[in-house]
Structure formats: structure tokens, C-alpha cells
Design a protein around this motif. Structure first.
Motif, PDB file in Angstrom:
ATOM      1  N   GLU A 108     -35.825 -65.503-104.452  1.00 12.24           N
ATOM      2  CA  GLU A 108     -35.703 -64.062-104.243  1.00 12.24           C
ATOM      3  C   GLU A 108     -36.901 -63.473-103.511  1.00 12.24           C
ATOM      4  O   GLU A 108     -36.764 -62.532-102.730  1.00 12.24           O
ATOM      5  CB  GLU A 108     -35.498 -63.352-105.585  1.00 12.24           C
ATOM      6  N   LEU A 109     -38.085 -64.029-103.759  1.00 12.91           N
ATOM      7  CA  LEU A 109     -39.280 -63.551-103.028  1.00 12.91           C
ATOM      8  C   LEU A 109     -39.145 -63.847-101.537  1.00 12.91           C
ATOM      9  O   LEU A 109     -39.502 -63.021-100.690  1.00 12.91           O
ATOM     10  CB  LEU A 109     -40.540 -64.199-103.589  1.00 12.91           C
ATOM     11  N   GLN A 110     -38.645 -65.040-101.205  1.00 11.46           N
ATOM     12  CA  GLN A 110     -38.451 -65.393 -99.799  1.00 11.46           C
ATOM     13  C   GLN A 110     -37.413 -64.485 -99.140  1.00 11.46           C
ATOM     14  O   GLN A 110     -37.602 -64.007 -98.023  1.00 11.46           O
ATOM     15  CB  GLN A 110     -38.028 -66.858 -99.684  1.00 11.46           C
ATOM     16  N   GLU A 111     -36.296 -64.253 -99.857  1.00 10.36           N
ATOM     17  CA  GLU A 111     -35.256 -63.396 -99.292  1.00 10.36           C
ATOM     18  C   GLU A 111     -35.726 -61.952 -99.166  1.00 10.36           C
ATOM     19  O   GLU A 111     -35.367 -61.245 -98.212  1.00 10.36           O
ATOM     20  CB  GLU A 111     -33.993 -63.481-100.151  1.00 10.36           C
ATOM     21  N   ALA A 112     -36.554 -61.493-100.126  1.00  9.84           N
ATOM     22  CA  ALA A 112     -37.099 -60.135-100.035  1.00  9.84           C
ATOM     23  C   ALA A 112     -37.995 -59.992 -98.816  1.00  9.84           C
ATOM     24  O   ALA A 112     -37.971 -58.964 -98.126  1.00  9.84           O
ATOM     25  CB  ALA A 112     -37.879 -59.794-101.303  1.00  9.84           C
ATOM     26  N   GLU A 113     -38.784 -61.025 -98.539  1.00  6.56           N
ATOM     27  CA  GLU A 113     -39.653 -60.974 -97.361  1.00  6.56           C
ATOM     28  C   GLU A 113     -38.824 -60.943 -96.086  1.00  6.56           C
ATOM     29  O   GLU A 113     -39.145 -60.229 -95.125  1.00  6.56           O
ATOM     30  CB  GLU A 113     -40.596 -62.180 -97.345  1.00  6.56           C
ATOM     31  N   LEU A 114     -37.727 -61.709 -96.053  1.00  6.07           N
ATOM     32  CA  LEU A 114     -36.828 -61.676 -94.892  1.00  6.07           C
ATOM     33  C   LEU A 114     -36.210 -60.297 -94.712  1.00  6.07           C
ATOM     34  O   LEU A 114     -36.109 -59.788 -93.586  1.00  6.07           O
ATOM     35  CB  LEU A 114     -35.721 -62.725 -95.044  1.00  6.07           C
ATOM     36  N   ARG A 115     -35.804 -59.670 -95.837  1.00  7.13           N
ATOM     37  CA  ARG A 115     -35.227 -58.320 -95.742  1.00  7.13           C
ATOM     38  C   ARG A 115     -36.255 -57.327 -95.205  1.00  7.13           C
ATOM     39  O   ARG A 115     -35.927 -56.475 -94.362  1.00  7.13           O
ATOM     40  CB  ARG A 115     -34.719 -57.866 -97.117  1.00  7.13           C
ATOM     41  N   ARG A 116     -37.499 -57.434 -95.692  1.00  5.88           N
ATOM     42  CA  ARG A 116     -38.543 -56.523 -95.203  1.00  5.88           C
ATOM     43  C   ARG A 116     -38.820 -56.750 -93.725  1.00  5.88           C
ATOM     44  O   ARG A 116     -39.030 -55.801 -92.965  1.00  5.88           O
ATOM     45  CB  ARG A 116     -39.822 -56.704 -96.030  1.00  5.88           C
ATOM     46  N   GLU A 117     -38.807 -58.027 -93.310  1.00  6.42           N
ATOM     47  CA  GLU A 117     -39.046 -58.324 -91.899  1.00  6.42           C
ATOM     48  C   GLU A 117     -37.922 -57.765 -91.032  1.00  6.42           C
ATOM     49  O   GLU A 117     -38.166 -57.197 -89.959  1.00  6.42           O
ATOM     50  CB  GLU A 117     -39.157 -59.836 -91.696  1.00  6.42           C
ATOM     51  N   HIS A 118     -36.679 -57.884 -91.486  1.00  5.37           N
ATOM     52  CA  HIS A 118     -35.546 -57.322 -90.746  1.00  5.37           C
ATOM     53  C   HIS A 118     -35.668 -55.806 -90.637  1.00  5.37           C
ATOM     54  O   HIS A 118     -35.380 -55.225 -89.584  1.00  5.37           O
ATOM     55  CB  HIS A 118     -34.226 -57.699 -91.425  1.00  5.37           C
ATOM     56  N   LYS A 119     -36.115 -55.174 -91.724  1.00  8.29           N
ATOM     57  CA  LYS A 119     -36.301 -53.724 -91.688  1.00  8.29           C
ATOM     58  C   LYS A 119     -37.387 -53.339 -90.690  1.00  8.29           C
ATOM     59  O   LYS A 119     -37.254 -52.359 -89.959  1.00  8.29           O
ATOM     60  CB  LYS A 119     -36.657 -53.210 -93.079  1.00  8.29           C
ATOM     61  N   ARG A 120     -38.485 -54.129 -90.683  1.00  8.33           N
ATOM     62  CA  ARG A 120     -39.563 -53.843 -89.730  1.00  8.33           C
ATOM     63  C   ARG A 120     -39.066 -53.967 -88.295  1.00  8.33           C
ATOM     64  O   ARG A 120     -39.384 -53.141 -87.434  1.00  8.33           O
ATOM     65  CB  ARG A 120     -40.743 -54.778 -89.969  1.00  8.33           C
TER      66      ARG A 120
END
Length: 516
Positions: free
Chosen positions: A120-132
Motif C-alpha cells: 500500500e505504501l508503494q501504491e500510495a507513492e504511485l498515486r501521489r506521483e500521478h497526481k503531481r
């Protein structure tokens, strides 16, 4: 090596919380945690601190996991939320996932907890990167629209200013010194120069100004601008320069790089109203593939780094999101245009570089400017020629679609003894050159004209008479316009607005070079 983990745990049992923490530590995490068991404490801790994960029991006295999930979604929707329960049934767990929980783990199967959190930490980082990336794309789209508008306005405004500035300069030259007409022309000329400066900023922001790139040493540019910086910055701010002992050569327009330096230094000055220290540093930098994968706006390669730091008030995160937007300013009305940092960003981007910013409230701000390093020696700096324009008798073809600018150019050249053939668009320029090719010694072309652009006219004219010298003039260049042909020694650029003296000198110098 243990992975740091900041965990907010909703659990009414201290013993169960301790079991969760021990399981996470056994799973390779170094855990900093806080246990809460009611809604007020959950809200307070979500607002006060940054957490990597929220782990929640499903059933607690006076509180439940579903309510906790809604609070987390309201305050920190990007934090992964995992249920850990001994009572949750499969149907309840499925509903919880539908409502936004990221996973659920039964208390009897805690071995699943650490792997679930890593995922979940990895997927959260991917979501934040997509938002950026999405946010960056929205900003780019917005900037492009504003840039087109700014560029179009500045293009037309430049032509008007060029005529005003030129006629004022001619009036000043022909008026008795210290006379009332001379003073009036001087005032008109001064105001037109100020307006031209604002127009240059608009064009720089829109990335539509004409560049005259040269191989320059960034250290030399800073050394030459140091005296002027100290006069502008003021006595209550100490300027410290720490320049690389090695030359730092870049391929850039010197005047534009000077503008970047000045804008960043003035921004630092304005953040230190009570005085402080402005630090200017240069160094080499290199970005590898790993760095570029984490910072996708950067391309791998060798760069020259310019860092300008102040000890001022600093900026909070919300302000930093907007600092490169045009017309955004934290100053009072009338105290700034809001174009300084937007212009800086655009100039650096047009030179294929990058700008990074670091700032904390009360601790000052640092801007890092990265420009592609150039392999080779710097060219000698050009000295400003103050000598009057010399006269001539040659025939010159002038193509310009703005009547005011055309009349000014014609008047200046005729006053210097030249014969002038005029054209009001690119197609007419080509036609006139075909009729008078043998007589025409030089061609002056505006880059932006109807029917045929300056480049198209240039290419047609060169097919008729390949060695004819050409002056290209414009204050506006469409993105993607090819100007590589200007590397020829017989083609020079004259950015708008230009003075009559500069025009006359450029014409004579090019004609003399051609006949040598």
C-alpha cells in the motif's frame, strides 16, 4: 536495514496495539506510532502530524472503523487505511473496501500485515506521483494558454513601442539640448524603454522572444554584474559570491541570463526587508538516469548550477505552488508586476534548463537554476558600440507589415543616404527582390509577416542571390520556429524594439563585412 514507518493506530487495547507494532518490527519496519481510540484524537493527530499509514480496529467502544475511515478520507485522503480486526466478517470487509479502505487483515493472521503495508505504501507513492504529474500538466496547459495571449499582445505592442521609441529618439537627436522639445522627447523615450522592458518580460514568459545564444562563462557573467547587483540590492543586504574555480560554460543569450540573475536577486532582496545575506554559488552538476526517473521533468546529462539563497521570510507550501505563475505576487498592489519569477522560469526552460526551489517559513529560500553545460571555451564578451551610425549609398529592401515601424526604418535609412525599396508582406518582398536583385545590397525582413514569413522570404531570396546579406528583425518568435539559418555570417538578428542608431550601425557593419 529497517524501513521507517509512521503509523497512526486506532485501537482501544494497548496490548493489541503493542502486538501490531511488534509484528511490524518483525516485518522489517522501524515504527514510530501513536495510539488513538476516539474521533477527536484521530482528527487532532491527522491534522498535527504526517503519517504513512492508518491502521484501525473495526469495532471500538463508542467509535468504529467505518467512522474512522470517513474522517481519514475527509482530512488525508492520500493516506493508506487498513482494517485489522478479529471480528470483521467477509461481507463487512468487502463493504469496507468498497467504501475506500485499502486492505483488511484478520488479527489471527498478522503475518499478512507487513507485506500489505509495503504494497500500500508503494501504491500510495504511485498515486501521489500521478497526481503531481496531472497537476504539472494542468499548469503547463494553463501556462501555454496565457503564454499565447501574452505573446500575441507583446508582439503587437512591440511594434507600437518600436515606432514610439524610434521617433522619440530621432526627435531628441534633432532638438536643441536642454530645450523643452528635447525634454519632452526624452520623457517619451524613457517611458517607452520602461514599457519595452515589460514587453520583454511578457515575451520571455511566453518563450517567444528572439534569443542570441553565445558560449558564455556563467562565472564571468556574475563577476560583471556584481557591481550593478550591489547597487540595486542595497546596503543592508550582504552579497556573498562563491563561484566555481573552473569555467562554467553554457550556450545561452547573455542578456537573458543576466535577467534571470537579476530577477532572483531582487526576489531575495524583497524577502529581506530588514536586511540579511544573499548568497550566490555556482558549480557543476550531473543528473543520472536514477535521478531523472525520480524527477521526470529532468533529462540526464551535465549541467551548470546557479544557486541563489536569501535569509528572508521564506515561503509556505501553498505559496510555492504558485510562485512561477504570471502576475502572482505576495506584494502589495503597485509593488510588483508578478512577472519576475514567471519570466525566470520561462527563460530557463527556453534554454533547456530547470529551476528547483527550497524554502521554509522563517528560514529563507534557495533557487537552483540548472543549464546544460557546453563543452568548449567561452566566447569573448561583446562590447557595446556607442559610435554613431555611418552613412552609405547602397540599395536596401525593407519588408515590414507594420506601417509605423516601416516608416521609421525608411526614414532612418534615407537620412543616412541609402536608397530604400519597401514591401509590406513576405510575398511582396520576394516579388520586389526578383525585380531588383542586381541593385539590392542588403535585405531587412520582419520575421512575422502575412502571405510569407521572414524565413520563407529569406529562403526564396537566397535562391535568387545566395550571398545577399540579411537582417532579420522581430520581437516575437513562434515556438518551434527554425532559426538555425542565422548561423550564417551574412545573416544577423536585430530584436525589436531597436533604436535608429542601432539599426543604422547594424546595416553598415553587415554591408562592410560583405564587401571585405
Amino acid at each position: 536495514m529497517l524501513t521507517p514507518l509512521r503509523a497512526l493506530i486506532l485501537e482501544d487495547s494497548e496490548m493489541d496495539c503493542a502486538l501490531l507494532v511488534r509484528e511490524l518490527e518483525n516485518g522489517g519496519f522501524s515504527v514510530l506510532h501513536k495510539r488513538v481510540e476516539n474521533a477527536p484524537d484521530l482528527r487532532k493527530n491527522l491534522i498535527a502530524e504526517n503519517w504513512d499509514i492508518v491502521i484501525s480496529d473495526y469495532s471500538m467502544p463508542g467509535f468504529n472503523g467505518t467512522a474512522a475511515l470517513r474522517i481519514v478520507q475527509e482530512l488525508k485522503a492520500d493516506i493508506p487505511f487498513i482494517f485489522v480486526s478479529g471480528t470483521i466478517g467477509e461481507d463487512v470487509a468487502v463493504d469496507a473496501m468498497r467504501n475506500g479502505a485499502h486492505d483488511y487483515v484478520m488479527k489471527g493472521k498478522l503475518k499478512r500485515l507487513a507485506p500489505a503495508i509495503r504494497r500500500e505504501l508503494q501504491e500510495a507513492e504511485l498515486r501521489r506521483e500521478h497526481k503531481r504529474i496531472e497537476l504539472q500538466m494542468r499548469h503547463l496547459e494553463k501556462f501555454e494558454v496565457i503564454g499565447k495571449l501574452a505573446g500575441g499582445i507583446a508582439h503587437d505592442f512591440n511594434n507600437v513601442l518600436g515606432a514610439i521609441q524610434g521617433w522619440a529618439e530621432l526627435g531628441l537627436l534633432e532638438s536643441p539640448k536642454e530645450s523643452r522639445p528635447a525634454n519632452l522627447f526624452h520623457s517619451i523615450h524613457s517611458q517607452s524603454l520602461r514599457a519595452a522592458g515589460l514587453t520583454r518580460q511578457l515575451l520571455a514568459y511566453a518563450r517567444r522572444q528572439m534569443l542570441e545564444p553565445r558560449n558564455i562563462d556563467l562565472n564571468q557573467v556574475l563577476a560583471e554584474t556584481g557591481g550593478m547587483l550591489r547597487r540595486v540590492i542595497g546596503q543592508n543586504i550582504e552579497i556573498k559570491m562563491h563561484l566555481s574555480p573552473e569555467p562554467l560554460v553554457v550556450r545561452a543569450d547573455p542578456s537573458q541570463i543576466e535577467q534571470v540573475i537579476m530577477n532572483l536577486c531582487l526576489n531575495g532582496r524583497d524577502a529581506m526587508r530588514q536586511g540579511g545575506e544573499l548568497r550566490i554559488e555556482t558549480s557543476h552538476a550531473e543528473f543520472d538516469r536514477d535521478y531523472c526517473n525520480l524527477h521526470q521533468y529532468v533529462s540526464p546529462g551535465k549541467y551548470v548550477r546557479l544557486s541563489i539563497s536569501d535569509t528572508g521570510t521564506g515561503m509556505h507550501s501553498e505559496t510555492m505552488k504558485h510562485i512561477f505563475e504570471p502576475f502572482f505576487t505576495t506584494k502589495e498592489i503597485g509593488q510588483g508586476t508578478g512577472l519576475g519569477l514567471a519570466t525566470t522560469f520561462a527563460i530557463v526552460k527556453q534554454h533547456l534548463g530547470y529551476v528547483e526551489t527550497e524554502s521554509k517559513m522563517g528560514e529563507g529560500t534557495t533557487f537552483h537554476v540548472y543549464l546544460p553545460a557546453f563543452e568548449g571555451a567561452a566566447e569573448p564578451r561583446l562590447l557595446v558600440d556607442e559610435t554613431p551610425a555611418r552613412r552609405g549609398t547602397e540599395t536596401i529592401l525593407v519588408a515590414e507589415d507594420n506601417d509605423g515601424v516601416l516608416e521609421l526604418i525608411k526614414d532612418v535609412l534615407i537620412s543616412l543616404g541609402y536608397k530604400v525599396i519597401v514591401a509590406r508582406d513576405g510575398a511582396e518582398a520576394i516579388s520586389e527582390f526578383k525585380l531588383n536583385a542586381d541593385a539590392i545590397s542588403l535585405v531587412l525582413l520582419d520575421m512575422q509577416m502575412p502571405k510569407a514569413s521572414g524565413q520563407e522570404a529569406y529562403e526564396s531570396i537566397r535562391k535568387i542571390k545566395s550571398q545577399v546579406p540579411v537582417i532579420l528583425t522581430s520581437g516575437y518568435v513562434e515556438p518551434g520556429t527554425e532559426v538555425s539559418f542565422t548561423t550564417s555570417s551574412k545573416v544577423v538578428l536585430l530584436p525589436k524594439p531597436f533604436s535608429p542608431v542601432a539599426l543604422g550601425r547594424k546595416v553598415r557593419d553587415l554591408l562592410d563585412e560583405t564587401t571585405d
